[in-house]
Design an enzyme around this catalytic site. Structure first.
Site, short mmCIF file in Angstrom:
data_model
loop_
_atom_site.label_atom_id
_atom_site.label_comp_id
_atom_site.label_asym_id
_atom_site.label_seq_id
_atom_site.Cartn_x
_atom_site.Cartn_y
_atom_site.Cartn_z
N ASN A 138 2.59 10.36 2.74
CA ASN A 138 2.61 9.50 1.56
C ASN A 138 2.82 8.04 1.93
O ASN A 138 2.16 7.15 1.37
CB ASN A 138 3.72 9.96 0.61
CG ASN A 138 3.26 11.07 -0.32
OD1 ASN A 138 2.64 10.81 -1.33
ND2 ASN A 138 3.53 12.31 0.05
N ARG A 172 32.76 10.59 16.67
CA ARG A 172 33.98 10.37 17.46
C ARG A 172 33.99 11.25 18.71
O ARG A 172 34.31 10.79 19.82
CB ARG A 172 35.19 10.66 16.59
CG ARG A 172 36.51 10.19 17.21
CD ARG A 172 37.65 10.44 16.23
NE ARG A 172 37.88 11.88 16.05
CZ ARG A 172 38.40 12.40 14.94
NH1 ARG A 172 38.70 11.63 13.91
NH2 ARG A 172 38.62 13.71 14.86
N CYS A 232 4.61 21.21 0.12
CA CYS A 232 5.95 21.63 0.55
C CYS A 232 6.63 22.52 -0.49
O CYS A 232 7.55 23.26 -0.16
CB CYS A 232 6.82 20.40 0.81
SG CYS A 232 6.18 19.30 2.09
N GLU A 263 -12.99 15.85 -2.25
CA GLU A 263 -11.97 16.87 -2.01
C GLU A 263 -12.63 18.24 -2.08
O GLU A 263 -13.25 18.58 -3.09
CB GLU A 263 -10.85 16.77 -3.05
CG GLU A 263 -9.92 17.96 -3.12
CD GLU A 263 -9.26 18.30 -1.79
OE1 GLU A 263 -9.23 19.50 -1.45
OE2 GLU A 263 -8.77 17.38 -1.11
N TYR A 281 34.45 9.01 0.44
CA TYR A 281 35.39 10.14 0.55
C TYR A 281 36.04 10.43 -0.81
O TYR A 281 36.49 9.52 -1.51
CB TYR A 281 36.51 9.85 1.55
CG TYR A 281 37.72 10.75 1.34
CD1 TYR A 281 37.63 12.12 1.58
CD2 TYR A 281 38.91 10.24 0.83
CE1 TYR A 281 38.71 12.96 1.34
CE2 TYR A 281 40.00 11.07 0.59
CZ TYR A 281 39.90 12.43 0.84
OH TYR A 281 40.96 13.26 0.60
N ASP A 305 -1.55 13.96 7.99
CA ASP A 305 -1.39 14.93 9.07
C ASP A 305 -2.50 14.88 10.12
O ASP A 305 -2.40 15.56 11.14
CB ASP A 305 -1.32 16.35 8.50
CG ASP A 305 -0.06 16.59 7.68
OD1 ASP A 305 0.79 15.68 7.64
OD2 ASP A 305 0.06 17.67 7.08
N TRP A 319 37.89 12.77 6.96
CA TRP A 319 36.98 12.44 8.06
C TRP A 319 35.70 13.25 7.83
O TRP A 319 35.70 14.46 8.01
CB TRP A 319 37.59 12.79 9.42
CG TRP A 319 38.53 11.75 9.95
CD1 TRP A 319 39.87 11.69 9.79
CD2 TRP A 319 38.16 10.61 10.73
NE1 TRP A 319 40.39 10.59 10.41
CE2 TRP A 319 39.36 9.91 11.01
CE3 TRP A 319 36.96 10.11 11.23
CZ2 TRP A 319 39.38 8.73 11.75
CZ3 TRP A 319 36.98 8.94 11.97
CH2 TRP A 319 38.17 8.27 12.23
N SER A 352 -3.21 15.51 -5.33
CA SER A 352 -1.83 15.02 -5.46
C SER A 352 -0.84 16.12 -5.84
O SER A 352 -0.21 16.08 -6.90
CB SER A 352 -1.78 13.90 -6.50
OG SER A 352 -2.58 12.82 -6.11
N VAL A 377 -16.90 16.99 2.86
CA VAL A 377 -17.60 16.02 3.70
C VAL A 377 -18.01 16.70 5.00
O VAL A 377 -17.20 17.31 5.68
CB VAL A 377 -16.71 14.79 3.98
CG1 VAL A 377 -17.39 13.86 4.99
CG2 VAL A 377 -16.41 14.05 2.69
#
Length: 444
Positions: free
Chosen positions: A297, A434, A32, A22, A418, A275, A426, A28, A69
């Site tokens: 992940n 719908r 985000c 790394e 609901y 990515d 709804w 880890s 690397v």
């Protein structure tokens, strides 16, 4: 690290030696979460770290930080890495190689300046640099965010919360242009302006003005915009330069090509995840590059399980994503109208306005739901939601429907929960389904 951890769970140190290179200082962590740390919602950088290098080492994973690397030799089955702190080069042989180099920010020539105050938002180190810059004295007062995608709108919010005057520049007609349809993006733009963010669309950046070793302004055809800090949110590209040099196959999206088990095509013992890879869109069947932590992940986990002797696959993606700008939530899944059109679909759309709770219940907030369905069959192709307070996570119900290839008519009978504090009788998802069903029937 997902791949390394899963492989270690299945094979002990005597059966499998695991070395991780790394080039940064962390492992880890949640990239985000960086905008939320910068904005103050997260009060400690370390809360973004899921597992430290020391914790990985205790689990029997040889983590070598600050090692970049620089070469992969598939014939000799070894990698070459440069020690960025100590100097010198190390060579490490392998039976299995996991290429997880992530993505690199798109960096136009005008942004390649050595002056201070210009930042990408890719790594935790980037986040540290931005945090330190905002904390310096005298404190920066103006910020220009270039790019209106996920990172751009999230960093614009972070800068507002830090008390800066913020301008967001977006080359499209509205922010989130690659994420949602124009009318939904217009809702995002209206909300951002309501927060005091100056949103300039159809924008073009010509360069940066610097003085005294730091950025001073962003130059546009309409004039120079003062800036004490510039944040670049111009998108990313798969980081595959090293992969190309080594002979790993790279697809049309620029990402490394893998099979469903995350094994690099035609290369035994070579795996790739995150990515830097391309994957399959489950609606169109076409290769796509969708750089999200959720996929990374899962893909890493799949690679590690297979390296450890198990069996796992990553079938593909449908483009589900969510973000927010202060209290405005934005979500999408499946195809946008533009994407559906490009894929050759004939489709209908339905857009409805509803509330997050029963209209009479305190705290009910408006939301807009847009559904895209294939003409004639009614197959759900995609959906978008823009709203406040408990709006965005409703996208998950729509994502499950897309994933399972449901029609909008089938969705109208979904047994969703609901109660007045949580939804109208709804649910907005059902209302949108719908309305889309009616549009499908009208098109027959």
């Amino acid at each position: 690290m997902s791949a390394a951890s899963q492989a270690r769970k299945r094979l002990g140190e005597s059966d499998l030696s695991i070395v991780v290179f790394e080039r940064g200082r962390y492992t880890s962590y949640s990239a985000c979460g960086i905008p939320y740390w910068i904005g103050g919602a997260v009060d400690d950088r370390d809360k973004l770290v899921a597992r430290t290098p020391e914790e990985h080492r205790k689990a029997g994973i040889d983590v070598r930080l600050r090692h970049e690397v620089v070469g992969i030799d598939l014939d000799r089955r070894e990698v070459r890495a440069h020690d960025l702190d100590g100097g010198g080069e190390v060579r490490e042989p392998f039976d299995h190689l996991v290429y997880a180099a992530g993505a690199t920010p798109f960096m136009p020539e005008w942004a390649r300046v050595r002056d201070e105050g210009v930042f990408g938002v890719q790594t935790l180190g980037d986040g540290e640099a931005i945090h330190a810059w905002l904390d310096r004295k005298p404190e920066p007062r103006t910020a220009v965010v270039i790019g209106g995608g996920y990172i751009g709108v999230e960093m614009a919010e972070a800068m507002v919360l830090r008390g800066l005057t913020v301008t967001l520049l977006e080359k499209s007609p509205q922010p989130m242009g690659k994420t949602v349809d124009p009318e939904m993006g217009a809702l995002v733009q209206k909300s951002m302006r309501g927060l005091g963010i100056e949103v300039i669309t159809d924008a073009h950046v010509e360069g940066l003005e610097t003085a005294g070793g730091r950025v001073r302004a962003v130059v546009t055809p309409g004039g120079a915009l003062p800036a004490d800090v510039v944040v670049l949110g111009l998108g990313v590209r798969p980081n595959t330069a090293l992969a190309r040099e080594a002979g790993l196959p790279v697809g049309s999206t620029g990402g490394v090509r893998t099979d469903l088990r995350m094994r690099v095509e035609e290369l035994e013992g070579v795996w790739a995840a995150g990515d830097c890879v391309e994957t399959r869109h489950l609606i169109t069947g076409r290769p796509v590059h969708v750089p999200l932590g959720t996929h990374a992940n899962k893909q890493g986990r799949v690679a590690g399980i297979n390296i450890g002797g198990g069996y796992a696959t990553f079938p593909g993606v449908i483009g589900t994503a969510v973000t927010k700008v202060c209290d405005l939530e934005v979500a999408r899944t499946g195809l946008t109208s533009k994407e559906a059109r490009a894929a050759g679909y004939s489709f209908v759309t339905a857009t409805v306005d509803s509330t997050s709770r029963a209209g009479y219940y305190p705290g009910a907030e408006l939301m807009t739901v847009k559904v895209i369905a294939e003409r004639r069959t009614g197959l759900l192709l995609g959906a978008q939601i823009v709203g406040r307070s408990e709006a965005a996570k409703r996208i998950d119900a729509l994502a499950v429907a897309v994933w399972n290839r449901m029609t909008v008519e089938e969705m109208t009978a979904l047994d969703l929960s609901y109660a007045p504090p949580f939804a109208p009788v709804w649910d907005p998802v059902l209302i949108a389904a719908r309305k889309a069903t009616e549009a499908v029937h009208a098109s027959l």
